[in-house]
Design a protein around this motif. Sequence first.
Motif, PDB file in Angstrom:
ATOM      1  N   PHE A   2      36.559  28.361  45.477  1.00 12.36           N
ATOM      2  CA  PHE A   2      37.630  28.971  45.471  1.00 12.36           C
ATOM      3  C   PHE A   2      37.492  29.576  46.973  1.00 12.36           C
ATOM      4  N   GLN A   6      42.327  34.083  46.486  1.00  7.23           N
ATOM      5  CA  GLN A   6      42.948  33.581  45.060  1.00  7.23           C
ATOM      6  C   GLN A   6      42.451  34.974  44.022  1.00  7.23           C
ATOM      7  N   VAL A   8      40.602  35.631  40.516  1.00  2.00           N
ATOM      8  CA  VAL A   8      39.482  34.134  39.570  1.00  2.00           C
ATOM      9  C   VAL A   8      39.325  35.578  38.473  1.00  2.00           C
ATOM     10  N   TYR A  18      40.619  41.063  36.608  1.00  2.00           N
ATOM     11  CA  TYR A  18      40.902  40.004  37.127  1.00  2.00           C
ATOM     12  C   TYR A  18      40.830  40.383  38.698  1.00  2.00           C
ATOM     13  N   GLU A  33      33.985  39.533  45.426  1.00  2.00           N
ATOM     14  CA  GLU A  33      36.015  39.920  44.360  1.00  2.00           C
ATOM     15  C   GLU A  33      35.641  41.421  44.759  1.00  2.00           C
ATOM     16  N   TYR A  77      36.070  31.934  37.011  1.00  2.00           N
ATOM     17  CA  TYR A  77      36.020  30.089  36.893  1.00  2.00           C
ATOM     18  C   TYR A  77      38.221  31.415  37.566  1.00  2.00           C
ATOM     19  N   SER A  78      38.699  30.239  37.898  1.00  2.00           N
ATOM     20  CA  SER A  78      40.320  30.425  38.509  1.00  2.00           C
ATOM     21  C   SER A  78      40.539  30.964  36.999  1.00  2.00           C
ATOM     22  N   ASP A  81      47.968  30.547  36.803  1.00  2.00           N
ATOM     23  CA  ASP A  81      48.848  30.962  37.314  1.00  2.00           C
ATOM     24  C   ASP A  81      49.442  32.107  36.540  1.00  2.00           C
TER      25      ASP A  81
END
Length: 126
Positions: A2, A6, A8, A18, A33, A77-78, A81
């Motif tokens: 990451f 970003q 995640v 999120y 985060e 995890y990503s 989008d």
Amino acid sequence: MFAPHQIVCLECDQTLLYGEVIQVLETRQMCWERPLVLVNRDWPDSDSINGCNHTNPKHLQPIVDGPDLLWPLHHFYSALDTDAVAVLAAVSTLKPTEHNAKQVANQRLRQFVEALWAGQSTATGT
């Protein structure tokens, strides 16, 4: 791996968190985060028959000025989008009166972290 800024996700049961990556601490395998929004598929939704609509305000809990998290990297995890943009756009359109109090948001975030921690402890046998 990451990168800062970003978006995640962390997932526990029927809830997604999120958040924005602030920093990846590679040597410790941790991610710092900043939580942005909780999406919960179990919260009441009288408008939905077939599960959760991620952009329905009834499923969204914005986290405003909440605490940052430092959590093991392998749990993240990503965010796709398409999902992240839809969720963040839905949060940005909420009227201030639709935002739950900061206390409720922090309580839900705490409950999410406690459930995530309990699930991690159960999975690792600790």
